[in-house]
Write an enzyme that holds these catalytic residues in place. Structure first.
Site, PDB file in Angstrom:
ATOM      1  N   PHE A   1     -22.224  28.843 -16.520  1.00 12.74           N
ATOM      2  CA  PHE A   1     -23.408  29.644 -16.819  1.00 12.74           C
ATOM      3  C   PHE A   1     -22.952  31.093 -17.004  1.00 12.74           C
ATOM      4  O   PHE A   1     -22.243  31.635 -16.156  1.00 12.74           O
ATOM      5  CB  PHE A   1     -24.413  29.530 -15.673  1.00 12.74           C
ATOM      6  CG  PHE A   1     -25.782  29.972 -16.070  1.00 12.74           C
ATOM      7  CD1 PHE A   1     -26.533  29.186 -16.929  1.00 12.74           C
ATOM      8  CD2 PHE A   1     -26.310  31.172 -15.634  1.00 12.74           C
ATOM      9  CE1 PHE A   1     -27.798  29.593 -17.327  1.00 12.74           C
ATOM     10  CE2 PHE A   1     -27.576  31.586 -16.037  1.00 12.74           C
ATOM     11  CZ  PHE A   1     -28.316  30.786 -16.890  1.00 12.74           C
TER      12      PHE A   1
ATOM     13  N   TYR B   1     -35.135  26.724  -7.954  1.00 13.78           N
ATOM     14  CA  TYR B   1     -36.314  26.599  -8.822  1.00 13.78           C
ATOM     15  C   TYR B   1     -36.170  25.518  -9.877  1.00 13.78           C
ATOM     16  O   TYR B   1     -37.074  25.326 -10.677  1.00 13.78           O
ATOM     17  CB  TYR B   1     -36.694  27.940  -9.466  1.00 13.78           C
ATOM     18  CG  TYR B   1     -35.571  28.754 -10.079  1.00 13.78           C
ATOM     19  CD1 TYR B   1     -35.012  28.393 -11.296  1.00 13.78           C
ATOM     20  CD2 TYR B   1     -35.091  29.882  -9.444  1.00 13.78           C
ATOM     21  CE1 TYR B   1     -34.002  29.141 -11.853  1.00 13.78           C
ATOM     22  CE2 TYR B   1     -34.079  30.644  -9.994  1.00 13.78           C
ATOM     23  CZ  TYR B   1     -33.535  30.279 -11.205  1.00 13.78           C
ATOM     24  OH  TYR B   1     -32.537  31.023 -11.761  1.00 13.78           O
ATOM     25  N   LYS B   2     -35.047  24.804  -9.858  1.00  9.56           N
ATOM     26  CA  LYS B   2     -34.876  23.701 -10.808  1.00  9.56           C
ATOM     27  C   LYS B   2     -35.270  22.396 -10.122  1.00  9.56           C
ATOM     28  O   LYS B   2     -36.448  22.130  -9.922  1.00  9.56           O
ATOM     29  CB  LYS B   2     -33.432  23.693 -11.308  1.00  9.56           C
ATOM     30  CG  LYS B   2     -33.025  24.985 -12.022  1.00  9.56           C
ATOM     31  CD  LYS B   2     -31.563  24.937 -12.471  1.00  9.56           C
ATOM     32  CE  LYS B   2     -31.111  26.269 -13.047  1.00  9.56           C
ATOM     33  NZ  LYS B   2     -31.736  26.592 -14.341  1.00  9.56           N
TER      34      LYS B   2
ATOM     35  N   ARG C   1     -32.208  20.630 -24.936  1.00 15.51           N
ATOM     36  CA  ARG C   1     -31.810  20.172 -23.606  1.00 15.51           C
ATOM     37  C   ARG C   1     -33.007  19.509 -22.947  1.00 15.51           C
ATOM     38  O   ARG C   1     -34.051  20.125 -22.755  1.00 15.51           O
ATOM     39  CB  ARG C   1     -31.337  21.377 -22.791  1.00 15.51           C
ATOM     40  CG  ARG C   1     -30.534  21.023 -21.585  1.00 15.51           C
ATOM     41  CD  ARG C   1     -30.038  22.269 -20.884  1.00 15.51           C
ATOM     42  NE  ARG C   1     -31.130  23.037 -20.323  1.00 15.51           N
ATOM     43  CZ  ARG C   1     -30.991  24.002 -19.405  1.00 15.51           C
ATOM     44  NH1 ARG C   1     -29.767  24.345 -18.994  1.00 15.51           N
ATOM     45  NH2 ARG C   1     -32.022  24.658 -18.932  1.00 15.51           N
TER      46      ARG C   1
ATOM     47  N   ASP D   1     -20.986  26.293  -8.009  1.00 17.50           N
ATOM     48  CA  ASP D   1     -22.384  26.629  -8.297  1.00 17.50           C
ATOM     49  C   ASP D   1     -23.143  25.309  -8.471  1.00 17.50           C
ATOM     50  O   ASP D   1     -22.864  24.542  -9.393  1.00 17.50           O
ATOM     51  CB  ASP D   1     -22.469  27.487  -9.574  1.00 17.50           C
ATOM     52  CG  ASP D   1     -23.903  27.938  -9.862  1.00 17.50           C
ATOM     53  OD1 ASP D   1     -24.862  27.310  -9.355  1.00 17.50           O
ATOM     54  OD2 ASP D   1     -24.068  28.919 -10.622  1.00 17.50           O
TER      55      ASP D   1
END
Lengths: 425, 425
Positions: free
Chosen positions: B127, B231-232, B385, B206
């Site tokens: 990321f 939050y995912k 995605r 991560d």
């Protein structure tokens, strides 16, 4: 009329031009007198619905689309509203992270910019974690800096001269709390900032105990940087996000050490080389917690509506009243005043000292003692800190709290409590 | 039965042992197929009441007293629940700050500990902001380190050998995403961590796209440090706080550069010399935003109840099904698969590539095109995605999304949209 009377306090409450704001907060517990808004502000009545909207509509229904429908710019929009409270431009303030992290980012940037200068100045009355942050930065920069803390001669205040005596041309950074957390001593922001600038230093003010409580004018004082929390007089809720200010012309030169996701110029391009965002956004780090961010807005709107000058006027009436009652009935009982009597150097809380302060606080809080729970903050070693929030604290509450302070010592009611520090906060 | 049929998908949904969890989320919009839980997880039905309780009772009614009644330890308590999802001990995980700030704190600590070693390794699929943070730290440490990014030969994955080729005895730190954000390539955590340790390097994973989506066993892999967002797949809400993990025996040696208020050993003593807290608390910085912190708990409880092995089984059924449909109907139309076919190296999302990906996403999202809004993430330059959240994504939704992907290209429905990047996210 005797100022030490319920009637006197009631008359002041009736004449209070801001009295309608009390009704805009959830303070419905008839057995509670809340004098701790300087630790955690009360809940504005508008907040639960606003958060319900964030949860049900923005998160639950609109889901990821809300980033394009208000979330992405919210840190800036609420920052711009806070800017109005502290005399800054809308693009000089942004909501981000915690006060600790913001102090870290800005003080790091300042020390980097001031390479070659080795002195950092603060004072012994500053909030300890502001000092911790500076100690950590000295470690980070390899012990090249020394931290000098101005001492207080009276235990509650520090004169301009005491700061000036430490300033020299080796001064990199001065960071002070505008309103000091224990005593409510308020610095002369304009003079101190000017003196620091005369020596080429950068000035960073911590506004945590000032914002929403006293008028602040960062631009007029030509302040370089400021930080502050939003859970005290801004009533943003527990641990609500902090804010930071960087004067416009300094924004390009100053850099955060945390090259984070939201501080990048265009995070959704997903390039692999960091380019800081333009302007105040560069001081963001990660994604802001939107629930805790949004909760800040309702009370900030109220404060802007009420006007900081009106708020200051009421704050001084309240603290003056409390201090008058102190002299009338508390001083004779062995209480001491831990807050400046000169209104020009006083924020919006009042510290009353007593060697039995800890147990007195316990007795104030326990509603079985005198029928109502009065919540102050105990602050080591002997401070009973009474927070005065002009939007909701009443003269009657101050009167009743004073009666309790009086009776608890007169009748030795504190002796039923232990001196053991059995709670976290 | 033809796998490309609504009936086939429905039968899978009916046999799904986790099907009851769908009902525990607020996904009531019949016109919406939400395949973006890997960007922002959906709202658990339990969350609004939990937050209402925090606002009305904990903040509104109990006010400051709530710090002693649950707030002070909440970061650790929820951290301990997340620990169960990632194979860590309860005292090795804590909720704090953002993923960016946590990566900054731990990577700083690691580089400081590894003084004398100059190489930092990551990869080009990581990321971007993880890379930015490392670039910032290289700047902070005075350009003494070099960052080497493993390249991907196929654009979606990186073999163990490609990482191993960069390792040497100058390696200070390796930081990788366990599941890669675009392709969902999943690293072999155990082998990579072992190889890094053989060279004396520290390993930081991560877990943002892994936690709650795939089983992770940090202790079994002897991982040094990890970070991740909530939050995912943890459905903690927009910008909900991140977490960090530090292996027990490393906690004493590793130090955060942010010597903050909540990371101090006893912040309420208000001493002026920083002493880091014992254990995992030392990695806290400021006061945690309690609303956004508490919102994490409901879905973490659900994930622990459902069990990560069951979740993995369903995730693979769903992604296998999507990939099977891809070969059946999408590949012939010019779509390409951007996700590993080998399930051992696949997380819980699937990237489908197309040169018109941006406009195809626009057409998927616009419910006027085919009657339902399908929400994926567009990721530059050509990725559609599709996030698969095992607790609520259904086989039928995958079938319907595939039909839309098919029709949008077959009938050139994307041509009604502009290629202009007109939104922030």
């Amino acid at each position: 009329m005797d100022i030490f009377s319920a009637k006197y306090a009631q008359e002041f409450d009736e004449r209070d031009p801001l009295k309608l704001y009390r009704k805009k907060f959830e303070l419905n517990d008839a057995d509670l007198i809340y004098l701790d808004g300087n630790s955690l502000g009360a809940l504005p009545k508008a907040t639960p619905d606003r958060i319900k909207q964030v949860i049900d509509k923005e998160w639950g229904y609109r889901l990821i689309r809300s980033w394009n429908e208000g979330w992405y710019d919210r840190s800036q929009k609420i920052g711009a509203k806070i800017a109005q409270l502290i005399g800054a431009q809308p693009d000089e303030v942004i909501v981000a992270d915690s006060t600790s992290v913001n102090l870290f980012k800005l003080a790091y940037g300042a020390l980097k910019l001031q390479k070659g200068r080795s002195k950092i100045i603060s004072d012994q009355l500053n909030f300890p974690s502001d000092i911790y942050l500076l100690q950590g930065l000295i470690d980070l920069f390899g012990q090249k800096h020394k931290l000098e803390l101005a001492k207080s001669s009276d235990g509650m205040s520090i004169s301009n001269e005491e700061i000036e005596a430490l300033l020299d041309d080796d001064t990199a950074l001065v960071t002070l709390s505008h309103v000091v957390f224990k005593s409510a001593y308020m610095y002369d922001m304009k003079t101190i900032t000017e003196r620091v600038h005369e020596h080429g230093g950068l000035m960073l003010w911590d506004l945590s105990h000032a914002v929403g409580a006293v008028p602040v004018n960062l631009n007029a004082c030509n302040v370089d940087m400021a930080i502050g929390c939003t859970y005290k007089y801004l009533n943003g809720g527990p641990g609500s996000l902090a804010f930071l200010y960087v004067r416009k012309d300094l924004q390009e030169k100053l850099n955060s050490p945390i090259w984070g996701w939201f501080g990048e110029d265009n995070p959704f391009e997903f390039g692999l080389d960091y380019r800081p965002a333009q302007g105040i956004r560069k001081f963001l780090a990660g994604t802001p917690p939107v629930l805790s961010l949004t909760a800040i807005e309702p009370a900030v709107d109220m404060l802007n509506e009420a006007g900081m000058n009106n708020i200051r006027e009421k704050s001084l009436s309240l603290t003056n009243y409390l201090i008058a009652l102190f002299y009338e009935v508390l001083q004779p009982l062995g209480y001491r005043l831990g807050t400046p009597t000169d209104p020009a150097y006083r924020g919006s809380h009042v510290s009353i000292k007593h060697q039995e302060a800890y147990r007195i606080c316990k007795a104030l809080i326990d509603k079985n003692v005198l029928g109502k729970s009065v919540i102050p903050d105990f602050r080591e070693p002997d401070n009973i800190r009474l927070g005065i929030t002009p939007l909701y604290t009443t003269f009657s509450e101050i009167f009743e709290a004073t009666v309790q302070l009086q009776r608890i010592v007169k009748e030795k009611l504190y002796t039923h409590f232990s001196t053991a520090r059995d709670e976290v906060t």
